[in-house]
Design an enzyme around this catalytic site. Sequence first.
Site, mmCIF file in Angstrom:
data_model
loop_
_atom_site.group_PDB
_atom_site.id
_atom_site.type_symbol
_atom_site.label_atom_id
_atom_site.label_comp_id
_atom_site.label_asym_id
_atom_site.label_seq_id
_atom_site.Cartn_x
_atom_site.Cartn_y
_atom_site.Cartn_z
ATOM 1 N N GLU A 68 0.803 -1.225 0.000
ATOM 2 C CA GLU A 68 0.000 0.000 0.000
ATOM 3 C C GLU A 68 0.837 1.277 0.000
ATOM 4 O OE1 GLU A 68 -3.021 0.039 3.020
ATOM 5 O OE2 GLU A 68 -3.559 -2.044 2.744
ATOM 6 N N GLU A 125 -5.483 -8.538 1.155
ATOM 7 C CA GLU A 125 -6.089 -8.184 2.446
ATOM 8 C C GLU A 125 -7.566 -7.909 2.218
ATOM 9 O OE1 GLU A 125 -4.399 -4.895 4.658
ATOM 10 O OE2 GLU A 125 -2.358 -5.609 4.274
HETATM 11 O O1 IFM Z 1 -4.005 -2.850 9.367
HETATM 12 C C1 IFM Z 1 -3.960 -2.365 8.077
HETATM 13 C C2 IFM Z 1 -2.836 -3.031 7.294
HETATM 14 O O2 IFM Z 1 -1.609 -2.836 7.919
HETATM 15 C C3 IFM Z 1 -2.750 -2.470 5.913
HETATM 16 N N1 IFM Z 1 -4.029 -2.508 5.248
HETATM 17 C C4 IFM Z 1 -5.158 -1.986 5.966
HETATM 18 C C5 IFM Z 1 -5.249 -2.626 7.330
HETATM 19 C C6 IFM Z 1 -6.478 -2.085 8.093
HETATM 20 O O3 IFM Z 1 -6.394 -0.712 8.223
#
Ligand code: IFM
Length: 460
Positions: free
Chosen positions: A173, A369
Amino acid sequence: MSSDFPDAASLAARIPHDFTLGVATSSWQIEGSSETRGRSIWDEFAETPGRVLDGATADPACDHLAHIPEDLDLIHDLGVNAYRFSFSWPRLLHNGVGSPSAKGLDTYDRLVDGILGRGLTPFATLYHWDLPQALQERGGWLNPDSHQWFAEYAALVADHFGDRIDTVATLNEPWVSAFLGYAAGVHAPGVTNPAQSLEVFYRLMVASGYGIQALRSAGITNPGLVLNLTTVIAEDEDVTPQAHLIDGLHNRMFLDLLAGRGVPEDVQEHTQSITDWSFVTDEGLALAAEKIDWLGINYYTPIRVASVSADAGKIVGQSASVYPGVSGVSFVPHEPRTAMGWEIHAPSLTSTLVTTAERLPGVPLYITENGAAFDDVVSSEGIHDANRVAYYRDHLHAAFDAVDHGVDLRGYFAWSLFDNLEWAEGWTKRFGIVRVDADSQTRTPKDSARFLRDVFRSRG
Ligand code: IFM
């Protein structure tokens, strides 16, 4: 297989053959043991009063490094076939460059061997936001040499672990690092300078491309990148141009660089009073367009915007301050929402996957994710997180809907294995399918863990 969850079997029946199923975590959020590594920008940030909501710092987090075998057993019991984790750069290289730490290498040897020993595939990430503080003091991602520091680190990981790991993501990200870190300043290093945020975006993408080259040269066969992409929805016609710009800053800018299309012209135009983009070079663009073998998408929620002024309360990470050049819009998530203030809207996962496949054709996709924070109710009978179960059920269906639309989706990782340090929200937001008590370090699988286990184990 019988299950307490009547819809687990029908969901499992949709899992494509050879699909990767896993859970995900990141180093700073779970490891603890900060005394045995170098400092990162997140240590500096979290230790500054007022930066993290509840004052939580890197220790103990989930004290994961003291619980590696037990935690890997938990993962294995979920019926997954992969585990996504991140290396801590300052654990391997205390100052970010130079000689590696023998102890750091040994730590990840134990982790990687433990993952493989349980028959799981490691999905490693090199950079999940914990930049060595020593490098920050040399300008961090704004330093034009930052891509070289990163490639050195990538080569170290590839040289040492490449005999056991094929799949490595460069960055997690980069949007968050650039815009929450340098525009809104709500993430480390806490800078509020929109011009710098746009430069950091670009330098991160250059570093990723250079890192991919370094990984490949050292024998990593399946390098990729992870972006947090989403669908931007305009609630009314007046806001359509601003919604398009938000889409540009959040999604298109990253995909256009990867696809060799450069920084989108409309984004350059709308940010010209902020930066002249003179840091962009042909050489940098060529590096940023380095071929990746797969793209990871982290998806949680759509971004819904309106032209009318509205106060939707706190929506973590959504405000005009994170989008340089955007003004006069309100962020208006619909109900239901998670504890982050994020709208729950599974069809936006399908549209995000379909749109990404169109914008970056030919690159296999993974959902690296997906998950939700809720205020769990803990009772002596367990943690009955029906809202999280429903979130996973609906989003897995939405992912398989994208497959039905022809998207080359290869895997899905739940975020997160554990309740952990949710960055500036500390322990106040819990994403885990396994509850972690920060004091006792007890791990308790929630109903969502049992649901995912039943789905994953009943696949054909
Ligand atoms: O916890 C974070 C993760 O580190 C990166 N993506 C989003 C998640 C939730 O905010």
